[in-house]
Enzyme design. Structure first.
Site, short mmCIF file in Angstrom:
data_model
loop_
_atom_site.label_atom_id
_atom_site.label_comp_id
_atom_site.label_asym_id
_atom_site.label_seq_id
_atom_site.Cartn_x
_atom_site.Cartn_y
_atom_site.Cartn_z
N GLU A 437 0.84 -1.19 0.00
CA GLU A 437 0.00 0.00 0.00
C GLU A 437 0.88 1.25 0.00
O GLU A 437 1.77 1.39 0.83
CB GLU A 437 -0.86 -0.04 1.27
CG GLU A 437 -1.55 1.24 1.61
CD GLU A 437 -2.08 1.22 3.05
OE1 GLU A 437 -1.81 0.24 3.78
OE2 GLU A 437 -2.78 2.17 3.41
N ASP A 510 -0.49 -0.95 5.98
CA ASP A 510 -0.26 -0.32 7.28
C ASP A 510 -1.18 -0.93 8.34
O ASP A 510 -2.25 -1.42 8.02
CB ASP A 510 -0.57 1.18 7.20
CG ASP A 510 0.50 1.92 6.43
OD1 ASP A 510 1.60 1.37 6.28
OD2 ASP A 510 0.22 3.04 5.97
N ASP A 514 -6.96 2.74 7.42
CA ASP A 514 -6.95 2.65 5.97
C ASP A 514 -6.30 1.35 5.50
O ASP A 514 -6.71 0.75 4.52
CB ASP A 514 -6.22 3.85 5.36
CG ASP A 514 -7.09 5.10 5.42
OD1 ASP A 514 -8.32 4.94 5.61
OD2 ASP A 514 -6.55 6.21 5.29
#
Ligand code: 0RA
Length: 645
Positions: A437, A510, A514
């Protein structure tokens, strides 16, 4: 193996052994020798079946209308108590055996239903192996019965009574019930660290309470000091309200209930503005996940009723074709629950109801109630039909778009995406793809990796923004297309695992909200379009550390909160603690050391169950209602760590 056979000879006087005694021992021995035949195995799933079996018997009392409280306790030693306020298992002498009925029920296979007075036994079509099988598979089992003003007690070890049924005092006037406590036998359930999962039990008891009106089901977990009580005044109506709690509904709940030819039928229906279908079918309180005749009856009733209504009211024109089943299922939440005296299931483990007559009666009952509802609520009817029309159109459009994407991605897969930092190794047995990501984390990963066998594909957070989009739309997203090309397998019907370019596909996001969102989305994508890749065990989740702890020129990493606490305690003073909020905060060396080096990292392998859960979650994440979405992500973000294998 023949632990009973051995004991039989040394223990007792063979001459005084009755035919029933021998039958009992042979029965128990059979269960212990082949647990799979009775509870489906000796794994964690089978372990939960023990509890369900015992609870099912109490549920039977509730269904017979003579019990309204069931209490389950998981004790710290993983023994389980199930107590109810039913009539109590009969204790009078069973004529054929000359033994108390209680002992017969507890020790003879399939003796459970034989003493039933009024009311038939409706539960247990699936788990209906009888409590004696659970007893046989328990290290010890104790039962207390309040009945006839007395408290009766008997204990068993590995299925054998350790003494006669004894009276242990007076029962308070009018009090009846049964309390069973058992500890599963580690000689049978040999897997290490086998234990009950609170969430799994909760899920099942919630369902049972929904489909058993008027019963209060409580569960207490003394291992973790958690408890939960379920009571649903509205039965299936409450169930639908619960399922739709975070969705925008289009009308009030439609409810049908009828008793036809000895079969009780209940159904509840409500449409929402969501895209997914949430339809569940229960037979004798068992969640029949593979459906069956009750589900078919429900579905065809809904499709036919809607088509009939739409034709009659000219909402479908003569030239329009009928709605398909799929068109009428978008945004549909529905439950059907039947209770049948003789349920037939496809097999012990496959949970599918087969009784053919059920389809007809469910269809009749649901059609009648649903068509009456549509006639009486024209604005609800209009909203439902509008939803079906939109769904039919969208489906046609989506089909075209998807075909296009699939065809294009087949072509595009010949060219690798520009963002991919590929590895030099070509043998997919040895290669790994990190799906990362964000560009900055992607940069660190590119520098930190072993470029010989590790490839990096950075994905921008952009795919996050496709909220409320169908997954079809996500397919046309640039990032997702790059992923499809990099993997080399194609998708959906044209998926071909032999094209897979990397043996391990590793999602690295992470450890924040998100990150959890994007991970759910990726899992859902893999689940819907590349399921065989998950089934073959190629999908993983990377586990970056949460903390970096420096102490006297040494560096430690903690991957969980408790690890951090332990480390801090053992290191004492003079530590510097850094919390990683994102992968981007790690430099390439740190990322390699903690998360990518095969000799030091932990990977979580994704199972189909995990992906199914993500798929369910997806709908909620993509839904319109923002507050529940927020709440969900923040409370579940860390749970993905439980995916561990
Ligand atoms: C056989 C007959 C009757 C009740 C039960 C079994 C019974 C079994 C279990 C298992 C857990 N709780 C239970 N409660 C009752 C009916 C006896 C009568 O007619 O009074």
């Amino acid at each position: 193996m023949c632990e009973y056979g051995g004991l039989l000879v040394t223990d007792v006087n063979v001459n005084s052994y009755s035919a029933e005694d021998i039958q009992v021992l042979e029965g128990l021995e059979a269960v212990r020798r082949r647990p799979g035949m009775y509870v489906g195995g000796t794994d964690v799933k089978a372990l939960h079946h023990l509890v369900y079996e015992v609870v099912d018997n109490s549920i039977d009392e509730a269904l017979a209308g003579v019990c309204d409280r069931i209490e389950v306790i998981i004790h710290p030693d993983s023994s389980v108590t199930v107590a109810d306020n039913g009539r109590g298992i009969p204790v009078d002498i069973h004529p054929q055996t000359g033994k108390p009925a209680l002992e017969v029920v507890m020790t003879m296979l399939h003796a459970g239903g034989k003493f039933g007075g009024g009311g038939y036994k409706v539960s247990g079509g699936l788990h209906g192996v009888g409590v004696s099988a659970v007893n046989a598979l328990s290290e010890w089992f104790e039962v207390e019965v309040w009945r006839n003003g007395k408290i009766h007690f008997q204990r068993y070890e590995r299925g054998r009574p350790t003494g006669p049924v004894e009276v242990r005092g007076e029962a308070p006037s009018g009090k009846t019930g049964t309390k069973q406590t058992f500890k599963f036998d580690p000689l049978i359930f040999k897997e290490k660290n086998l234990d009950y999962r609170y969430e799994t039990l909760i899920q099942r008891f919630r369902e049972m309470a929904f489909v058993t009106k008027g019963v209060t089901l409580s569960i207490k977990d003394e291992r973790s000091d958690r408890e939960m009580t379920f009571y649903f005044e509205g039965g299936l109506t409450s169930f639908v309200r619960y399922l739709n709690r975070n969705r925008k509904t289009l009308h009030k709940i439609v409810y049908a209930e009828k008793y036809v030819d000895g079969i009780s039928i209940e159904a509840a229906i409500q449409y929402t503005d969501a895209y997914a279908e949430s339809v569940y079918a229960f037979a004798n309180t068992i969640n029949t996940i593979d459906g069956g005749t009750h589900l078919t009856g429900l579905r065809s009733a809904i499709t036919r009723t809607i088509n009939d209504y739409a034709r009659k009211n000219k909402l479908l024109k003569d030239a329009d074709s009928n709605f398909t089943g799929e068109d009428t299922r978008e945004g549909l939440t529905a439950i059907v629950s039947i209770k049948h005296p003789e349920p037939q299931f496809e097999s012990q483990t496959k949970v599918k109801l087969m009784n053919p007559e059920v389809q007809t009666v469910v269809q009749q009952v649901v059609s009648e109630a649903f068509s009456t509802f549509l006639e009486e609520n024209p604005s609800a009817a209009k909203a439902i039909i509008q939803k079906c029309l939109t769904s039919a159109r969208a489906r046609a459009a989506a089909r075209k778009a998807r075909d296009l994407v699939i065809r294009k991605s087949a072509l595009e897969s010949l060219t690798l995406p520009g963002k991919l930092a590929d590895c030099s190794e070509r043998d997919p047995e040895k290669t790994e793809l990190y799906i990362v990501e964000g560009d900055s984390a992607g940069g660190s990963a590119k520098q930190g990796r072993d470029r010989h066998f590790q490839a990096i594909l950075p994905l921008r957070g952009k795919i996050l923004n496709t909220e409320r989009a169908r997954l079809d739309k996500i397919l046309s997203n640039k990032e997702v297309k790059a992923l499809i090309s990099a993997l080399g397998t194609g998708i959906s019907d044209s998926f071909d695992i032999s094209g897979l370019r990397y043996g391990k596909c590793i999602i690295m996001t992470d450890a924040d909200v998100d990150g959890s969102h994007i991970r759910t989305l990726l899992l859902t994508f893999f689940f819907r379009y590349m399921q065989p890749l998950i089934e073959a065990g190629h999908l993983y989740i990377a586990q970056p550390p949460l903390y970096r702890i420096a102490h006297k020129k040494k560096v430690y990493y903690a991957y969980t909160e408790s690890q951090k606490d332990e480390l801090l305690k053992s290191l004492g003073n003079g530590v510097s603690l850094q919390r990683y909020k994102g992968l981007g905060e790690m430099n390439p060396e740190q990322l390699w050391e903690t998360t990518m080096d095969p000799t030091r990292r932990t990977l979580l392998q994704v199972s189909i169950e995990d992906a199914t859960e993500a798929d369910r979650t997806f709908d909620m994440l993509m839904g319109a209602a923002v507050p529940p979405r927020r709440r969900f992500i923040t409370t579940h973000a860390k749970e993905v760590r439980n995916l561990d294998i």
